[in-house]
Design a protein around this motif. Structure first.
Motif, mmCIF file in Angstrom:
data_model
loop_
_atom_site.group_PDB
_atom_site.id
_atom_site.type_symbol
_atom_site.label_atom_id
_atom_site.label_comp_id
_atom_site.label_asym_id
_atom_site.label_seq_id
_atom_site.Cartn_x
_atom_site.Cartn_y
_atom_site.Cartn_z
ATOM 1 N N UNK A 37 0.824 -1.201 0.000
ATOM 2 C CA UNK A 37 0.000 0.000 0.000
ATOM 3 C C UNK A 37 0.860 1.253 0.000
ATOM 4 N N UNK A 38 2.032 1.187 0.651
ATOM 5 C CA UNK A 38 2.885 2.367 0.743
ATOM 6 C C UNK A 38 3.420 2.755 -0.624
ATOM 7 N N UNK A 39 3.872 1.774 -1.423
ATOM 8 C CA UNK A 39 4.371 2.028 -2.774
ATOM 9 C C UNK A 39 5.650 2.846 -2.764
ATOM 10 N N UNK A 40 6.416 2.737 -3.836
ATOM 11 C CA UNK A 40 7.611 3.552 -3.996
ATOM 12 C C UNK A 40 8.726 3.253 -3.019
ATOM 13 N N UNK A 41 8.688 2.095 -2.368
ATOM 14 C CA UNK A 41 9.704 1.768 -1.381
ATOM 15 C C UNK A 41 11.057 1.551 -2.045
ATOM 16 N N UNK A 42 12.140 1.842 -1.298
ATOM 17 C CA UNK A 42 13.490 1.612 -1.788
ATOM 18 C C UNK A 42 13.734 0.110 -1.852
ATOM 19 N N UNK A 43 14.423 -0.319 -2.901
ATOM 20 C CA UNK A 43 14.723 -1.741 -3.052
ATOM 21 C C UNK A 43 15.664 -2.196 -1.945
ATOM 22 N N UNK A 44 15.723 -3.516 -1.727
ATOM 23 C CA UNK A 44 16.601 -4.041 -0.681
ATOM 24 C C UNK A 44 17.908 -4.593 -1.242
ATOM 25 N N UNK A 45 18.255 -4.208 -2.465
ATOM 26 C CA UNK A 45 19.525 -4.627 -3.059
ATOM 27 C C UNK A 45 20.667 -3.807 -2.466
ATOM 28 N N UNK A 46 21.906 -4.299 -2.578
ATOM 29 C CA UNK A 46 23.044 -3.568 -1.995
ATOM 30 C C UNK A 46 23.156 -2.153 -2.559
ATOM 31 N N UNK A 73 15.356 7.867 -9.873
ATOM 32 C CA UNK A 73 15.746 6.467 -10.037
ATOM 33 C C UNK A 73 16.724 6.043 -8.940
ATOM 34 N N UNK A 74 17.653 6.921 -8.587
ATOM 35 C CA UNK A 74 18.645 6.598 -7.559
ATOM 36 C C UNK A 74 17.975 6.334 -6.215
ATOM 37 N N UNK A 75 16.986 7.141 -5.893
ATOM 38 C CA UNK A 75 16.271 6.951 -4.629
ATOM 39 C C UNK A 75 15.555 5.602 -4.603
ATOM 40 N N UNK A 76 14.921 5.269 -5.705
ATOM 41 C CA UNK A 76 14.203 3.993 -5.798
ATOM 42 C C UNK A 76 15.162 2.810 -5.741
ATOM 43 N N UNK A 77 16.322 2.959 -6.381
ATOM 44 C CA UNK A 77 17.238 1.832 -6.564
ATOM 45 C C UNK A 77 18.300 1.715 -5.467
ATOM 46 N N UNK A 78 18.200 2.517 -4.411
ATOM 47 C CA UNK A 78 19.190 2.480 -3.335
ATOM 48 C C UNK A 78 20.586 2.801 -3.879
ATOM 49 N N UNK A 79 20.661 3.901 -4.637
ATOM 50 C CA UNK A 79 21.900 4.320 -5.296
ATOM 51 C C UNK A 79 22.390 5.635 -4.714
ATOM 52 N N UNK A 80 23.681 5.719 -4.469
ATOM 53 C CA UNK A 80 24.347 6.972 -4.120
ATOM 54 C C UNK A 80 24.756 7.624 -5.443
ATOM 55 N N UNK A 81 24.049 8.685 -5.828
ATOM 56 C CA UNK A 81 24.289 9.329 -7.122
ATOM 57 C C UNK A 81 25.304 10.451 -6.978
ATOM 58 N N UNK A 82 26.362 10.386 -7.774
ATOM 59 C CA UNK A 82 27.390 11.426 -7.813
ATOM 60 C C UNK A 82 27.217 12.205 -9.111
ATOM 61 N N UNK A 83 26.688 13.422 -9.016
ATOM 62 C CA UNK A 83 26.449 14.205 -10.228
ATOM 63 C C UNK A 83 27.528 15.262 -10.405
ATOM 64 N N UNK A 84 28.012 15.402 -11.638
ATOM 65 C CA UNK A 84 28.946 16.472 -11.981
ATOM 66 C C UNK A 84 28.793 16.791 -13.461
#
Length: 330
Positions: A37-46, A73-84
């Motif tokens: 029901x909550x939806x949009x949860x972060x994945x449990x992958x490393x 996408x980074x938030x959903x996929x449990x990603x630390x995004x480095x933007x430059x």
């Protein structure tokens, strides 16, 4: 060439778990209805570290939209995004090298000037880092060994604009390129000329909007037979609109790309139309593709370009699109 439909595939992926639940409804672990029901949860992958490196010029709001898609996408996929980003190709290559040195799990990079980036991309691949490209480089990414490319075909986008101008009787459009040597921008103007042979190119310094305005104003004043002018990015087109007024010219204004202010300009009639490449999808798809390759060995697009455009926005749909543009995702 087969075209990969990202939205349709995303829907299909969303449906698969539902079908699996239906098939197993007679037994097994009950569904977690609270999380569903909550939806949009972060994945449990490393947790992964992914670098997004663009050729963004200072002040170009286009890249804010690309970044927002990547961050979603980074938030959903449990990603630390480095933007430059850096508009200078040499410094952009240095940013890619820095990402390699940081031992990131993946790199998404724009290939506006591929010759300056090909060596460092090879270094990333040799280090075992998957690389995807976005926005620019659709003609070069395969030869460079890049896993996938997300963006529109700039030549097709130019052809789309050229056909539209030709259908409106335009004979002498001016195509304004804000970054000389950028393969995508050159392709856009080439696509216009393919359909309107009388078109010409004028180069401006996209890093200086005052210079853009003065160059365009002078060009319009010295070219009285011009009947249209095309900006290759929303901020540049909005500056062009002011130059058209200042010069007293009656040319029609068209554009590539989109932001909230440009959507308003289409609604009020000061810009005829734009071709949107939907940059939010480029950022989102690039990060998601790297995550998918890491968690399942998936190859999004099957080696073919994943098209995010062109999508025409004119007075018939600008009001509807405007609410998304104001939210910063179109």
């Amino acid at each position: 060439m087969a075209k990969f439909n990202w939205r349709r595939s995303a829907v299909a992926l969303a449906v698969v778990p539902l079908l699996a639940l239906a098939a197993c409804s007679g037994g097994g672990k009950p569904a977690d209805t609270a999380n569903a029901a909550a939806g949009g949860a972060v994945v449990d992958t490393p947790r992964l570290k992914i670098a997004l490196i663009t050729h963004a010029a200072a002040g170009d709001t286009f890249w804010d939209i690309v970044r927002k898609g990547a961050e979603t996408a980074a938030k959903k996929d449990n990603v630390d995004l480095l933007y430059s980003g850096d508009g200078d190709a040499g410094r952009q290559a240095q940013l890619v090298q820095q990402a390699i040195d940081q031992k990131v799990d993946g790199i998404a990079v724009t290939l506006a000037k591929p010759d300056a980036l090909k060596d460092v991309v090879q270094k990333a691949l040799a280090a075992g880092i998957p690389v995807v490209s976005l926005n620019a480089g659709e003609d070069q990414y395969k030869a460079m060994g890049v896993m996938a490319h997300f963006g529109q075909s700039d030549k097709l986008a130019g052809v789309t604009v050229g056909k539209r101008l030709a259908s409106e009787g335009i004979k002498h459009p001016i195509c304004v390129i804000q970054e000389q040597g950028h393969v995508g921008l050159e392709n856009r103007c080439a696509g216009i000329k393919e359909n309107v042979p009388g078109s010409e190119v004028v180069y401006v310094n996209g890093a200086d909007m005052t210079s853009v305005a003065s160059t365009v104003t002078a060009k319009l004043q010295s070219t009285p037979d011009a009947d249209a002018i095309v900006g290759l990015g929303a901020p540049f087109t909005l500056t062009i609109v002011k130059s058209v007024k200042d010069s007293g010219s009656k040319v029609k204004v068209a554009s590539f790309d989109l932001n909230g202010d440009l959507a308003k300009a289409i609604v009020d009639g000061s810009v005829e139309f734009t071709v949107d490449q939907q940059p939010y999808l480029q950022g989102y798809g690039s990060v998601d593709a790297i995550w998918l390759s890491k968690v399942g060995g998936f190859k999004v697009g099957g080696g073919q370009q994943v098209y995010t455009g062109p999508a025409v926005v004119d007075k018939s749909n600008a009001s509807d699109v405007s609410k998304f543009a104001q939210a910063g995702i179109r």
